[in-house]
Scaffold this active site. Structure first.
Site, PDB file in Angstrom:
ATOM      1  N   HIS A   1      -3.401   7.271   1.942  1.00  0.00           N
ATOM      2  CA  HIS A   1      -3.799   5.947   1.474  1.00  0.00           C
ATOM      3  C   HIS A   1      -5.215   5.688   1.974  1.00  0.00           C
ATOM      4  O   HIS A   1      -5.521   5.878   3.157  1.00  0.00           O
ATOM      5  CB  HIS A   1      -2.833   4.901   2.018  1.00  0.00           C
ATOM      6  CG  HIS A   1      -3.293   3.495   1.836  1.00  0.00           C
ATOM      7  ND1 HIS A   1      -3.778   3.020   0.635  1.00  0.00           N
ATOM      8  CD2 HIS A   1      -3.353   2.455   2.710  1.00  0.00           C
ATOM      9  CE1 HIS A   1      -4.114   1.750   0.775  1.00  0.00           C
ATOM     10  NE2 HIS A   1      -3.866   1.386   2.018  1.00  0.00           N
TER      11      HIS A   1
ATOM     12  N   CYS B   1       0.814  -1.216   0.000  1.00  0.00           N
ATOM     13  CA  CYS B   1       0.000   0.000   0.000  1.00  0.00           C
ATOM     14  C   CYS B   1       0.849   1.269   0.000  1.00  0.00           C
ATOM     15  O   CYS B   1       0.361   2.338  -0.364  1.00  0.00           O
ATOM     16  CB  CYS B   1      -0.936   0.003   1.200  1.00  0.00           C
ATOM     17  SG  CYS B   1      -2.086  -1.395   1.215  1.00  0.00           S
TER      18      CYS B   1
ATOM     19  N   ASN C   1     -10.129  -0.138  -0.326  1.00  0.00           N
ATOM     20  CA  ASN C   1      -8.670  -0.098  -0.268  1.00  0.00           C
ATOM     21  C   ASN C   1      -8.118  -0.688  -1.564  1.00  0.00           C
ATOM     22  O   ASN C   1      -8.198  -1.893  -1.789  1.00  0.00           O
ATOM     23  CB  ASN C   1      -8.188  -0.901   0.941  1.00  0.00           C
ATOM     24  CG  ASN C   1      -6.678  -0.855   1.127  1.00  0.00           C
ATOM     25  OD1 ASN C   1      -5.941  -0.474   0.229  1.00  0.00           O
ATOM     26  ND2 ASN C   1      -6.226  -1.255   2.301  1.00  0.00           N
TER      27      ASN C   1
END
Length: 324
Positions: free
Chosen positions: A251, A114, A281
């Site tokens: 993020h 990520c 996500n």
């Protein structure tokens, strides 16, 4: 004079299939209310059968080129941040290079889960500042739907697929915090925490792709602490403070992590670009997706100070301070 890596264009791509939270209710002990309350996610996009990470990345790349009227051979470099490549090798970046018809330069992938897009931006900045490239396309692209355990309600409802792209170009600044472009980067990793977020398969260990595994409470704790710290560190390197920040583009993993990090930085949520409700996500794709959507919404404007921050498996985390 100082060479800066300045944002020239943005673009993104989302697969056509939209998956609302309610779709999981048929197979899991979960609900739309449960997912929203714990993550802020309402829906996400899943890639179609046969639609690969390189497909998503190439579509986002084309959108970014069109955004500023550039041709593929105007690029010197393509960097793709991904943890879900089409193949073990070659890289997704070289596949995108071929799809675009780019016949010069070089392309490579970065894998920091990520945090991948932050790492890729730092690499692109270094290439431009050192003079090895003048225009770099940085892409975050993922198909995390391919590594989900569909029986694990704590993880499979959180992730989605997508891609975003950013074009950086060399420009001259005076070396101050008023310059446009990347002003500072801050990267970290700590392999002691690899067991709290990982995929349980791989080429040399199991010969399988594996599934994502996550200790959610531990990841949450590290995320809030480390994201605020890295953001402040990058701002200090740029001789700026949180009071100077116009936008945080974090993020997009979990609304509670995002809110807690903004609070630690002393910034209100109306200065955070949010896409987590619509995308879930998307790992390395989440920040470039949010940047592109933020531009479409009219949130990001030239001259504004933007802080980008992310944490992912490794653990790997970092931030970038740039003036839009």
């Amino acid at each position: 004079m100082t060479t800066r890596a300045v944002v020239e264009g943005v673009g993104h791509y989302l697969p056509e299939r939209v998956v609302p939270n309610s779709e999981f209710e048929a197979t899991l002990d979960t609900s739309d209310e449960w997912i929203r309350a714990r993550s802020g996610i309402e829906r996400r996009h899943f890639a179609a059968e046969g639609e690969t990470t390189s497909d998503l990345a190439a579509a986002a790349a084309r959108a970014a080129l069109a955004n500023v009227g550039l041709a593929p051979d105007d690029l010197d470099t393509i960097i793709v941040a991904t943890s879900t490549p089409d193949l073990t090798f070659p890289s997704v970046a070289t596949m995108v290079q071929e799809r675009l018809g780019m016949t010069r330069g070089f392309a490579f992938d970065v894998q920091a889960v990520c945090a991948g897009f932050v790492y890729a931006l730092a690499n692109a900045n270094a290439l431009i500042v050192s003079g090895q490239a003048r225009r770099v396309m940085v892409i975050g692209a993922e198909t995390f739907s391919r590594i989900m355990d569909w029986t694990d309600r704590s993880t499979c409802v959180l992730f989605g697929d997508g891609a975003g792209a950013l074009i950086l170009t060399a420009a001259e600044g005076d070396g101050s915090g008023a310059d446009r472009g990347i002003l500072a980067t801050d990267l970290h990793s700590d392999g002691r925490f690899r067991d709290i977020l990982y995929v349980d398969g791989g080429v040399s260990k199991t010969g399988t792709t594996g599934h994502l595994r996550m200790a959610g409470k531990e990841v949450f704790r590290h995320a809030v602490e480390k994201l605020a710290e890295t953001a402040h560190a990058a701002l200090e390197k740029a001789h700026l403070s949180a009071a100077d920040v116009d936008w945080i583009v974090p993020h997009q993993a979990n609304i509670r992590i995002i809110a807690a990090t903004a609070k630690k930085m002393g910034l209100p949520m109306d200065r955070v670009v949010l896409t987590v409700a619509d995308h879930g996500n998307t790992s390395a794709a989440s920040i470039p997706l949010a940047l592109s959507v933020g531009c479409q919404r009219g949130q990001l404007k030239p001259g504004q100070l933007v802080v980008i921050e992310a944490i992912g498996g490794g653990l790997a985390w970092g931030s970038v301070v740039l003036r839009w």
